[in-house]
Motif scaffolding. Structure first.
Motif, short mmCIF file in Angstrom:
data_model
loop_
_atom_site.label_atom_id
_atom_site.label_comp_id
_atom_site.label_asym_id
_atom_site.label_seq_id
_atom_site.Cartn_x
_atom_site.Cartn_y
_atom_site.Cartn_z
N VAL A 18 0.88 -1.24 0.22
CA VAL A 18 -0.08 0.07 -0.13
C VAL A 18 1.00 1.29 -0.13
O VAL A 18 1.61 1.43 0.94
N SER A 19 0.90 1.98 -1.15
CA SER A 19 1.82 3.19 -1.18
C SER A 19 1.10 4.45 -0.34
O SER A 19 -0.10 4.53 -0.18
N MET A 20 2.13 5.26 -0.07
CA MET A 20 1.95 6.33 0.66
C MET A 20 0.79 7.29 -0.08
O MET A 20 -0.11 7.91 0.00
N ASP A 21 1.17 7.27 -1.55
CA ASP A 21 0.11 8.01 -2.71
C ASP A 21 -1.30 7.60 -2.52
O ASP A 21 -2.05 8.41 -2.49
N GLU A 22 -1.32 6.25 -2.49
CA GLU A 22 -2.71 5.51 -2.20
C GLU A 22 -3.50 6.11 -1.04
O GLU A 22 -4.71 6.50 -1.18
N VAL A 23 -2.77 6.43 0.11
CA VAL A 23 -3.35 6.71 1.44
C VAL A 23 -3.57 8.00 1.54
O VAL A 23 -4.78 8.76 1.93
N THR A 24 -2.80 8.86 1.00
CA THR A 24 -2.95 10.34 0.84
C THR A 24 -3.84 10.80 0.12
O THR A 24 -4.48 11.73 0.18
N LYS A 25 -3.90 10.24 -1.05
CA LYS A 25 -5.08 10.54 -2.15
C LYS A 25 -6.42 10.18 -1.49
O LYS A 25 -7.20 11.17 -1.89
N GLU A 26 -6.73 9.17 -0.94
CA GLU A 26 -7.82 8.96 -0.42
C GLU A 26 -8.13 9.83 0.69
O GLU A 26 -9.35 10.28 0.86
N ASP A 27 -7.12 10.20 1.43
CA ASP A 27 -7.32 11.15 2.78
C ASP A 27 -7.78 12.47 2.25
O ASP A 27 -8.91 13.03 2.89
N LEU A 28 -7.62 13.06 1.10
CA LEU A 28 -8.10 14.29 0.60
C LEU A 28 -9.40 14.21 0.20
O LEU A 28 -10.18 15.06 0.59
N LYS A 29 -10.03 12.90 -0.57
CA LYS A 29 -11.23 12.74 -0.63
C LYS A 29 -12.04 12.84 0.47
O LYS A 29 -13.26 13.39 0.65
N ILE A 30 -11.61 12.05 1.41
CA ILE A 30 -12.34 12.00 2.89
C ILE A 30 -12.56 13.21 3.53
O ILE A 30 -13.59 13.61 4.24
N LYS A 31 -11.55 14.07 3.55
CA LYS A 31 -11.73 15.41 4.39
C LYS A 31 -12.83 16.17 3.58
O LYS A 31 -13.26 16.98 4.18
N LYS A 32 -13.05 16.36 2.53
CA LYS A 32 -13.86 17.13 1.36
C LYS A 32 -15.26 16.64 1.74
O LYS A 32 -16.16 17.27 2.04
N VAL A 33 -15.13 15.36 2.04
CA VAL A 33 -16.70 14.53 2.46
C VAL A 33 -16.84 14.97 3.90
O VAL A 33 -18.26 15.00 4.01
N LEU A 34 -15.99 14.69 4.70
CA LEU A 34 -16.49 14.87 5.96
C LEU A 34 -16.63 16.27 6.68
O LEU A 34 -16.37 16.58 7.93
N ASN A 35 -16.69 17.15 5.87
CA ASN A 35 -16.67 18.85 6.33
C ASN A 35 -18.21 18.83 6.30
O ASN A 35 -18.86 19.03 5.20
N PRO A 36 -18.84 19.41 7.07
CA PRO A 36 -18.34 19.70 8.73
C PRO A 36 -18.34 18.40 9.32
O PRO A 36 -19.39 17.84 9.23
N ILE A 37 -17.38 18.33 10.24
CA ILE A 37 -17.40 17.19 11.13
C ILE A 37 -18.55 17.02 12.09
O ILE A 37 -19.00 16.03 12.62
N THR A 38 -19.11 18.12 12.54
CA THR A 38 -20.19 18.12 13.34
C THR A 38 -21.57 17.41 12.90
O THR A 38 -22.44 17.05 13.78
N ASP A 39 -21.52 17.04 11.78
CA ASP A 39 -22.92 16.55 11.24
C ASP A 39 -22.65 15.19 11.65
O ASP A 39 -21.74 14.22 11.61
N PRO A 40 -24.02 14.53 12.07
CA PRO A 40 -24.02 13.20 12.98
C PRO A 40 -23.81 12.22 11.93
O PRO A 40 -22.99 11.21 12.21
N ILE A 41 -24.07 12.24 10.64
CA ILE A 41 -23.63 11.44 9.54
C ILE A 41 -22.12 11.34 9.35
O ILE A 41 -21.60 10.28 9.26
#
Length: 157
Positions: A18-41
């Motif tokens: 598992v490359s660092m690129d795979e992990v960090t690429k996914e990280d950016l997608k996740i951070k966009k989806v999880l904003n704002p974190i206060t949302d219960p979902i």
């Protein structure tokens, strides 16, 4: 992404790459989806992702502890855990030189500890936790009661 890594890791005996690129690429997608974190979902999604990440760590660690060579983005972490294991086993098996609960060590790489400069070749007594941390980071070698094949005269745990 994390579920794919977990699924692949479960399918193979060896650690998957598992490359660092795979992990960090996914990280950016996740951070966009999880904003704002206060949302219960989003909070629930983050909880599930952490649970999967924890499972990946435990599975990969168990493979390394069973002797599989570390590979991938977390190779350094897995190698540090293996060094910690070697130290722990050497300590418990009475291989290391202990004085008043402290571990006798040889300094491998210059460092400053508690305001004192320690040079390569210096001999120091360190508390268990300090000795583990400095051993993992390759600053010291614990002194062994047994002769070693290496040049230092103390066996690398």
């Amino acid at each position: 992404m994390l579920d794919e890594i977990l699924r692949k890791e479960l399918d193979y005996d060896d650690l998957i790459q598992v490359s660092m690129d795979e992990v960090t690429k996914e990280d950016l997608k996740i951070k966009k989806v999880l904003n704002p974190i206060t949302d219960p979902i989003n909070k629930e999604q983050l909880r599930v992702m952490k649970e999967i990440a924890n499972s990946i760590f435990e599975l990969r660690l168990s493979k390394v502890l069973e002797g599989k060579p570390p590979t991938g983005f977390d190779k350094g972490i897995m190698e540090a855990v293996m060094r910690m294991k070697r130290f722990y086993v050497s300590f418990l098996s009475s291989e290391l030189v202990i004085k008043n609960g402290k571990v006798l060590c040889t300094v491998k790489n210059e460092l400053i500890f508690k305001g004192k400069k320690l040079l390569e070749g210096d001999i120091v007594l360190l508390d268990f936790t300090d000795a583990v941390l400095f051993y993992i980071t390759n600053y010291i070698t614990p002194c062994s009661l047994f002769k070693s094949d290496n040049d230092e005269g103390s066996k690398e745990p």
